[in-house]
Design a protein around this motif. Structure first.
Motif, PDB file in Angstrom:
ATOM      1  N   ILE A  43      15.343 -10.741   6.575  1.00 35.96           N
ATOM      2  CA  ILE A  43      16.144 -11.140   5.416  1.00 35.96           C
ATOM      3  C   ILE A  43      15.471 -10.567   4.179  1.00 35.96           C
ATOM      4  CG2 ILE A  43      16.979 -13.057   4.003  1.00 35.96           C
ATOM      5  CD1 ILE A  43      17.080 -14.769   6.522  1.00 35.96           C
ATOM      6  N   TYR A  45      15.410 -10.590   0.218  1.00 38.28           N
ATOM      7  CA  TYR A  45      15.812 -11.493  -0.869  1.00 38.28           C
ATOM      8  C   TYR A  45      15.349 -10.918  -2.200  1.00 38.28           C
ATOM      9  CZ  TYR A  45      14.826 -15.560  -3.952  1.00 38.28           C
ATOM     10  OH  TYR A  45      14.704 -16.405  -5.013  1.00 38.28           O
ATOM     11  N   PRO A 133      17.336 -17.548  -0.003  1.00 30.62           N
ATOM     12  CA  PRO A 133      17.892 -17.729   1.347  1.00 30.62           C
ATOM     13  C   PRO A 133      17.668 -19.125   1.908  1.00 30.62           C
ATOM     14  CG  PRO A 133      15.911 -16.367   1.422  1.00 30.62           C
ATOM     15  CD  PRO A 133      16.269 -16.530  -0.025  1.00 30.62           C
ATOM     16  N   ILE A 142      17.509 -18.265   9.528  1.00 30.92           N
ATOM     17  CA  ILE A 142      16.198 -18.139   8.873  1.00 30.92           C
ATOM     18  C   ILE A 142      15.075 -18.286   9.897  1.00 30.92           C
ATOM     19  CG2 ILE A 142      14.602 -19.273   7.274  1.00 30.92           C
ATOM     20  CD1 ILE A 142      16.862 -19.743   5.402  1.00 30.92           C
ATOM     21  N   VAL A 147      11.503 -13.360   6.246  1.00 29.28           N
ATOM     22  CA  VAL A 147      12.014 -13.191   4.886  1.00 29.28           C
ATOM     23  C   VAL A 147      11.032 -12.370   4.062  1.00 29.28           C
ATOM     24  CG1 VAL A 147      12.738 -14.377   2.773  1.00 29.28           C
ATOM     25  CG2 VAL A 147      13.231 -15.400   5.014  1.00 29.28           C
TER      26      VAL A 147
END
Length: 425
Positions: A43, A45, A133, A142, A147
């Motif tokens: 992810i 961000y 997120p 998640i 992340v």
């Protein structure tokens, strides 16, 4: 010339990527992952235009995977299933990488539809979001992803890319492009850490440049100032978060400088970004004012609700009230620090057993060392307090909360010192 300049100037190697040295520098974690060729679910961000898509493309190419791109604003479950079907085709032999931009716009059901396929390895998911997120992405996704936070790019980091963009434009049109002094630096400073926006501004500057005496194109500062200003306003109104402005706002309120706080709030309001302002004010009320003035949370929530119901331009009025109230309020981070200290113990010690008299059960097994709950009900005692242990045995003497040096918390401290002192004496 039909392909946007920002697309044509995308970096051709990892070393050409602008910014993100905390992720992409030599030996940094994301770079090591890319170079390994074994890609987990990720992810990304951070704000727009800082390299999230570019890096996703590098990952797919380096791992020899087929990349598909969807945008959360328009993607459907059918779109996702269509990509999944490709895993059975020849194009999916080396694996499929799904780059899902703006994942925060997918609803929970849409996000859940991805789980089966990222668990069985049919697809590798790289999703990006401009929002936190941990608030907007389904927890199950998640937990199966790593992340990485992307930062706005500094003007010094953007400047080389702007120069390359001007050179490429000159090559495309076959004409020399002359820049007035300070043009590159102004664009680099004026586009809010967004590389793509900076490159788009370069393109606009060249297209609107004046003709020189020898057939060259002249890019003047007056033109750059106007285009950068307009570009910036579009950038702000699209809802991209300005981390530096939000940070400056919070630090100004924390420092009790109401004039600076109003200035940074005004910049967010002028950009139309009241959502980010409202969220940050709610955080500040608890993190920085806290127990020194507990009503600050209530007042701030009321002002935020009013602002969101009113909309701009009237929203500026209750938001100004909240900003000035928070800036001029007494400050305490005692609750914030107490929670941080407690979380640290929970992480380090795990789920410790807690005292028998606090448990919600009224039957003891045959092997119980102490039978009976023996809970003392505080309301049955003077001042509604009685001494008994509440923390787990391993932490029974732990102190997380320290009273702040302000009138409200000191009054509470004095009250409980009297009550508990009398009972212990």
């Amino acid at each position: 010339m039909s392909i946007p300049l920002a697309e044509r100037i995308r970096p051709k190697s990892l070393d050409e990527i602008v910014g993100q040295s905390h992720l992409m520098g030599e030996g940094k974690p994301l770079r090591r992952i890319i170079e390994s060729g074994t890609i987990p679910n990720l992810i990304f961000y951070g704000p727009s235009g800082v390299g999230k898509t570019t890096i996703a493309r590098f990952i797919a190419e380096n791992a020899n995977m087929t990349m598909y791109k969807l945008n959360g604003t328009s993607a459907s479950v059918a779109d996702i299933k269509q990509i999944i079907a490709e895993t059975e085709m020849i194009g999916g032999m080396n694996g499929i990488l799904l780059y899902l931009d703006e994942i925060q716009y997918l609803n929970k059901k849409q996000q859940q539809s991805l789980l089966e396929y990222i668990e069985n390895g049919k697809i590798t998911l790289i999703s990006s979001t401009t929002e936190n997120p941990y608030f907007y992405v389904y927890n199950a996704i998640i937990s199966r992803s790593t992340v990485f936070e992307f930062k706005p790019v500094t003007p010094e980091q953007i400047s080389p890319a702007i120069k390359r963009a001007f050179d490429l434009m000159a090559q495309d049109i076959g004409t020399e492009v002359m820049l007035e002094e300070g043009v590159v630096e102004h664009i680099a400073r004026g586009c809010g850490g967004d590389v793509r926006k900076s490159i788009n501004t370069v393109e606009l500057c060249v297209l609107s440049a004046e003709n020189g005496a020898k057939g060259e194109l002249l890019v003047k500062m007056d033109t750059v100032r106007e285009l950068t200003q307009r570009s910036n306003m579009r950038y702000d109104r699209e809802g991209d978060e300005h981390y530096d402005i939000l940070s400056a706002l919070q630090k100004s309120i924390r420092g009790s400088d109401e004039n600076a706080a109003i200035h940074y709030a005004a910049r967010l309001i002028e950009a139309g970004d009241i959502i980010s302002l409202c969220r940050r004010l709610l955080v500040i009320a608890s993190e920085d004012v806290g127990l020194a003035y507990p009503m600050a949370v209530v007042i701030t929530k009321s002002c935020v609700d009013s602002a969101l119901q009113l909309g701009l331009p009237e929203a500026r009025i209750p938001l100004a009230e909240a900003v000035i109230m928070l800036a001029t309020s007494p400050k305490s981070n005692s609750a914030y620090m107490a929670m941080n200290n407690a979380l640290e113990d929970v992480k380090n010690n795990g789920p410790l057993d807690f005292p028998r008299h606090l448990q919600n059960k009224h039957f003891d097994g045959a092997d119980a060392k102490v039978r009976g709950q023996h809970y003392l009900y505080p309301h049955d005692y003077p001042d509604h307090w009685v001494k008994q242990q509440y923390l787990p045995d391993a932490l029974k003497d732990r102190v997380y909360y320290e009273y702040g040096e302000n009138k409200t918390e000191q009054a509470a401290k004095a009250y409980w010192a009297k009550v508990k002192g009398d009972k212990n004496g």
